[in-house]
Scaffold this active site. Sequence first.
Site, PDB file in Angstrom:
ATOM      1  N   CYS A  14      28.285  29.188  26.678  1.00  0.00           N
ATOM      2  CA  CYS A  14      28.405  29.809  28.009  1.00  0.00           C
ATOM      3  C   CYS A  14      28.353  31.330  28.058  1.00  0.00           C
ATOM      4  O   CYS A  14      27.580  31.901  28.813  1.00  0.00           O
ATOM      5  CB  CYS A  14      29.742  29.437  28.623  1.00  0.00           C
ATOM      6  SG  CYS A  14      29.670  27.859  29.354  1.00  0.00           S
ATOM      7  N   ARG A  23      31.402  41.098  16.911  1.00  0.00           N
ATOM      8  CA  ARG A  23      30.658  40.044  16.205  1.00  0.00           C
ATOM      9  C   ARG A  23      31.521  38.799  16.045  1.00  0.00           C
ATOM     10  O   ARG A  23      31.537  38.166  14.976  1.00  0.00           O
ATOM     11  CB  ARG A  23      30.130  40.544  14.864  1.00  0.00           C
ATOM     12  CG  ARG A  23      28.948  39.691  14.354  1.00  0.00           C
ATOM     13  CD  ARG A  23      28.525  40.038  12.927  1.00  0.00           C
ATOM     14  NE  ARG A  23      28.116  41.404  12.812  1.00  0.00           N
ATOM     15  CZ  ARG A  23      28.573  42.238  11.866  1.00  0.00           C
ATOM     16  NH1 ARG A  23      29.447  41.823  10.967  1.00  0.00           N
ATOM     17  NH2 ARG A  23      28.160  43.483  11.832  1.00  0.00           N
ATOM     18  N   SER A  24      32.246  38.425  17.114  1.00  0.00           N
ATOM     19  CA  SER A  24      33.064  37.217  17.067  1.00  0.00           C
ATOM     20  C   SER A  24      32.152  35.996  16.994  1.00  0.00           C
ATOM     21  O   SER A  24      30.991  36.047  17.420  1.00  0.00           O
ATOM     22  CB  SER A  24      33.938  37.129  18.319  1.00  0.00           C
ATOM     23  OG  SER A  24      33.119  36.876  19.436  1.00  0.00           O
ATOM     24  N   ASP A  76      30.487  45.551  14.155  1.00  0.00           N
ATOM     25  CA  ASP A  76      31.925  45.328  14.279  1.00  0.00           C
ATOM     26  C   ASP A  76      32.664  46.384  13.492  1.00  0.00           C
ATOM     27  O   ASP A  76      32.057  47.330  12.985  1.00  0.00           O
ATOM     28  CB  ASP A  76      32.343  43.895  13.947  1.00  0.00           C
ATOM     29  CG  ASP A  76      32.346  43.615  12.475  1.00  0.00           C
ATOM     30  OD1 ASP A  76      32.009  44.525  11.687  1.00  0.00           O
ATOM     31  OD2 ASP A  76      32.675  42.478  12.085  1.00  0.00           O
ATOM     32  N   ILE A  77      33.965  46.215  13.406  1.00  0.00           N
ATOM     33  CA  ILE A  77      34.782  47.280  12.834  1.00  0.00           C
ATOM     34  C   ILE A  77      34.430  47.532  11.368  1.00  0.00           C
ATOM     35  O   ILE A  77      34.585  48.640  10.862  1.00  0.00           O
ATOM     36  CB  ILE A  77      36.280  46.918  13.047  1.00  0.00           C
ATOM     37  CG1 ILE A  77      37.139  48.172  13.123  1.00  0.00           C
ATOM     38  CG2 ILE A  77      36.757  45.918  12.019  1.00  0.00           C
ATOM     39  CD1 ILE A  77      38.482  47.923  13.793  1.00  0.00           C
TER      40      ILE A  77
END
Lengths: 306, 306
Positions: free
Chosen positions: B147, B182-183, B205-206
């Site tokens: 989603c 970047r989950s 990301d971190i």
Amino acid sequence: MAEEKPHCKVVLANSIAKSLLEEVHDGLKKIDRKPLLVGFLSSADPAARVYAEWTGKTCNENGFAFELREVDRELLEDAIIDANNDAKVDGIIVYYPIFGNRQDQYLQQIVDVSKDVEGLSHRYIFNMYQNIRFLDEHNQKKSLLPCTPLAVIKILEYLRIYNTILPYGNRLHGRTVTVINRSEVVGRPLAALLANDGACVYSVDIEDVQQFHRGEGLRKRRHEVVEKPGWTLENCLPLSDVVISGVPGDKYKVPLNLLREGAVCINFSSERNFSPEVKEKASIYVPAIGKVTIVVLLRNLLVSKR
Amino acid sequence: MAEEKPHCKVVLANSIAKSLLEEVHDGLKKIDRKPLLVGFLSSADPAARVYAEWTGKTCNENGFAFELREVDRELLEDAIIDANNDAKVDGIIVYYPIFGNRQDQYLQQIVDVSKDVEGLSHRYIFNMYQNIRFLDEHNQKKSLLPCTPLAVIKILEYLRIYNTILPYGNRLHGRTVTVINRSEVVGRPLAALLANDGACVYSVDIEDVQQFHRGEGLRKRRHEVVEKPGWTLENCLPLSDVVISGVPGDKYKVPLNLLREGAVCINFSSERNFSPEVKEKASIYVPAIGKVTIVVLLRNLLVSKR
């Protein structure tokens, strides 16, 4: 697994011309007679004759009358004045080069503004550089744009490089464009038009690079030009999503190694400025634009009648 | 002359949701009954309840039935299995976090693929990363997409960042996009989807920066991931025409000084990752996406019924 073919979309001037012709046909319906375009041929250049023949063919096929007047170049000035004063003549096109010097620019200014379908009158050119889009205070009568730069813009609209979700006048905001060629007829006006529509434009010629832009956030009403000392294509091309080249002659080729992957490439030179390998890197490639330019001429004629 | 206001177009999720809802209404007409979406709430997170209420409201307003089942988390697995086996249930959504650990991923896989409107089933996720767009050999049944990443794609379509003149599957060719986050739920799948559609994506990301891309000329069928050692936002942002940020918490702000003039900026964090000055530099800014995500859920339900 075998490597797949490159995914460049080659778009031919013909398809773009067709979509513009629909607009021209709609415009014609609103006029009660067949508009007459008069072409003046005083040039010895065989390319001028070919272009005149193309114009005639396009007119005949699309509901316009075309009359080619072959005139000795010493009599051309008077012949244009006669056409200016003839109410039956709707539009005038003069095939250059004639004298091949500043006298040609003098002749361009003889054509009456109301019949100048090439959009070369000083008033049109001034409005274009100043980003003034209408001839009247009430924004009813559009100021015409010069044919060839306008053809490139119509191509960029067709290719959805102009983003219609953005407001009119800013639809190239965020686009970076390199224009190779800075002639007074095409390259410089094109760079100005694109920058006035919001693009960051690098205008490149053999001497130097100039940036045309309306400033961060498009705060300025019209573009400004900034010299980029020491810059070459090596600096501009890797930044550009769109590369438009119009270098005359068959020797020049755009250095493809500098091209951004997925760039949109458009050639407006009569020769090919992009070698065929461009298709391995570009997302869209338009190899020639001539047929679009002629349709833009007819469109200009209709716009000037409104 | 006074300086003009910045020309950024702010696009609210509501307008985008509306245009997607038209598509949903058309899809509904082809179904002979009111589809039933069941939501499972076992989460103590107040945001989960708000999201559940939004879902219910959107369903009721748009011709879907919605049933919220509040279940103790220890009984949730059986409750989902019951809904899987109940022919009256068309779609299932589970509000996370529940256990807040890997057990949540286990629960995601309990939902039957045919009722998984969130698009989180392993089969969907696998197809997405592999750039496999259909569930069957005859390309009749579309493989759903998760989603939230799909909501971002629908937003990019609405904003005409997807160029419809390019062939389906390559419509981001030539676009450079930075995705900050970047989950596994949003950032990584989003980077993959955009790259599969032809974009050059920097996933930040971190820890590090990775590039997702199908290679020069989009020769590869699906994206590959390349580490960019030593890269940070300082390298990616100046190259990117589109910047999509979804960093949780209210502390993080995208460094606007690194933004390319005229970039398209989209925030998918529940907090604002862009400070208001973004409007002085961006061409388009989308401050939030939540309402689009819910409509995408209904759209997924309809697509899975086809």
